[in-house]
Scaffold this active site. Structure first.
Site, PDB file in Angstrom:
ATOM      1  CB  CYS A 138      -9.239   5.004   1.005  1.00 36.52           C
ATOM      2  SG  CYS A 138      -7.564   5.271   1.642  1.00 36.52           S
TER       3      CYS A 138
ATOM      4  CD  GLU B 180       0.851   6.237   5.895  1.00 37.83           C
ATOM      5  OE1 GLU B 180      -0.209   5.679   5.580  1.00 37.83           O
ATOM      6  OE2 GLU B 180       1.934   5.641   5.897  1.00 37.83           O
TER       7      GLU B 180
ATOM      8  CG  ASP C 195      -1.805   1.210   1.346  1.00 33.61           C
ATOM      9  OD1 ASP C 195      -2.340   1.637   0.304  1.00 33.61           O
ATOM     10  OD2 ASP C 195      -1.972   1.764   2.455  1.00 33.61           O
ATOM     11  CB  SER C 196       0.164   4.823  -0.394  1.00 29.05           C
ATOM     12  OG  SER C 196      -0.859   4.874   0.587  1.00 29.05           O
TER      13      SER C 196
ATOM     14  CB  CYS D  53      -3.151   0.756  -2.472  1.00 26.35           C
ATOM     15  SG  CYS D  53      -3.165   2.517  -2.791  1.00 26.35           S
TER      16      CYS D  53
ATOM     17  CG  HIS E  29      -4.766   4.871   4.767  1.00 26.98           C
ATOM     18  ND1 HIS E  29      -4.294   4.444   3.557  1.00 26.98           N
ATOM     19  CD2 HIS E  29      -3.671   5.281   5.472  1.00 26.98           C
ATOM     20  CE1 HIS E  29      -2.966   4.593   3.520  1.00 26.98           C
ATOM     21  NE2 HIS E  29      -2.575   5.093   4.677  1.00 26.98           N
TER      22      HIS E  29
ATOM     23  CE1 TYR F  66       2.657   5.548  -3.209  1.00 22.90           C
ATOM     24  CE2 TYR F  66       1.194   3.765  -3.885  1.00 22.90           C
ATOM     25  CZ  TYR F  66       2.465   4.207  -3.528  1.00 22.90           C
ATOM     26  OH  TYR F  66       3.496   3.315  -3.493  1.00 22.90           O
ATOM     27  N   GLY F  67      -2.879   9.317  -3.087  1.00 24.67           N
ATOM     28  CA  GLY F  67      -4.148   9.803  -3.670  1.00 24.67           C
ATOM     29  C   GLY F  67      -4.131  11.232  -4.146  1.00 24.67           C
TER      30      GLY F  67
HETATM   31  N1  DGL Z   1      -4.755   3.272   1.130  1.00 24.53           N
HETATM   32  C1  DGL Z   1      -4.876   3.859  -0.130  1.00 24.53           C
HETATM   33  C2  DGL Z   1      -6.105   3.530  -0.904  1.00 24.53           C
HETATM   34  O1  DGL Z   1      -6.684   2.499  -0.650  1.00 24.53           O
HETATM   35  C3  DGL Z   1      -4.155   5.065  -0.514  1.00 24.53           C
HETATM   36  C4  DGL Z   1      -4.294   6.265   0.285  1.00 24.53           C
HETATM   37  C5  DGL Z   1      -3.336   7.283  -0.223  1.00 24.53           C
HETATM   38  O2  DGL Z   1      -2.138   6.983  -0.196  1.00 24.53           O
HETATM   39  O3  DGL Z   1      -3.770   8.352  -0.662  1.00 24.53           O
HETATM   40  O4  DGL Z   1      -6.501   4.246  -1.761  1.00 24.53           O
END
Ligand code: DGL
Length: 276
Positions: free
Chosen positions: A194, A162, A20-21, A83, A196, A52-53
């Site tokens: 997501c 995070e 994942d990110s 992710c 997270h 990442y988003g």
């Molecule tokens: N956990 C991630 C997802 O499912 C990414 C969150 C991120 O890094 O912006 O999209």
């Protein structure tokens, strides 16, 4: 009569490469470890580059391929992209680069949400990148055409989680702000788009009210992983042989160690990912 040939390879020995990110994919890792306890697992948190988003598609694709290469080199026989954002923009590139390695992606659970929703009014909380991706649009066309899908980008939320912050007033205010338009749209189901977000689901539930159903994809992803390994998820027996779980991060190892001890219910070996 000859006895049936023994299987060439025991699927419970396949190393599962998961990434994942950052820390969000630990929600998927938990479901994987519960569903496939014997399989060894290597999880990479790309925390030095999270979130990442709010990055570009090219950046996320490049990171996905670099981490994919590391997992394949480490012996992963299957990759779980834990992710939604990396799945949305880069899962095709990963499959193209390693056609022999099965890849399981994570997508917002539109189909189960449509099935579960009495009114067909569904909210999707996800990163801006997931929600603007073509893959997401195709998902909505395929499974949500008869429903009202209310898209709620949540910039900053994955970043806040995070940091390991699951309870501050700022976090709760941020969640309440993102839930406000969903309450106004009277959705009865919210997709956690997501990986997270399951770690703050209690705050999302509190902001939406107890009548709203939250849908997470970690369990369906774990079951799909079992099926891709040729195993029936309903027939997997509890095992005394627990596979090792290694966690690696491109970011702060001490932070990952602390978060893992708080968020996961099983022991893991924690270390630094190689520079990539
Ligand atoms: N956990 C991630 C997802 O499912 C990414 C969150 C991120 O890094 O912006 O999209």
């Amino acid at each position: 009569m000859p006895s049936p040939a023994a299987p060439l390879h025991d699927p419970t020995e396949t190393l599962l490469g998961v990434f994942d990110s950052g820390l969000g994919g630990l929600s998927v890792l938990s479901a994987l470890h519960d569903t496939l306890p014997a399989n060894p697992k290597l999880y990479v948190a790309d925390s030095a580059h999270a979130p990442y988003g709010e990055r570009s598609d090219a950046f996320v694709t490049e990171r996905t391929l670099k981490i994919g290469e590391h997992l394949v080199d480490a012996g992963a026989g299957l990759i779980v992209v834990a992710c939604n954002t990396a799945t949305a923009v880069a899962v095709a590139a990963l499959r193209e680069r390693w056609p022999g390695v099965p890849v399981v992606g994570v997508e917002p659970a539109i189909k189960p949400a449509v099935k579960a929703s009495p009114t067909g009014r569904i909210g999707v909380m996800a990163t801006p990148m997931t929600l603007r991706s073509q893959k997401f649009e195709r998902l909505v066309e395929a499974h949500g055409a008869q429903a009202t899908i209310v898209r709620q980008p949540c910039p900053g939320l994955a970043g806040q989680i995070e940091r390991g912050d699951l309870d501050s007033p700022e976090l709760r205010a941020m969640i309440d702000g993102f839930c406000e338009p969903l309450r106004a749209a009277r959705v009865d189901t919210v997709v956690l788009g997501c990986t997270h977000y399951p770690f703050v689901s209690r705050h999302i539930q509190a902001a939406m009210g107890p009548q709203v159903r939250l849908i997470d994809t970690a369990w369906p992803v774990a079951r799909q992983t079992a099926r891709l390994l040729g195993m029936d998820p309903d027939l997997i027996q509890a095992t005394e042989r627990l596979g090792s779980v290694r966690l690696q991060t491109t970011g702060d190892v001490a932070h990952l160690r602390e978060v893992a001890s708080l968020w996961l219910s099983f022991p893991c070996e924690v270390g630094a990912a190689p520079v990539m």
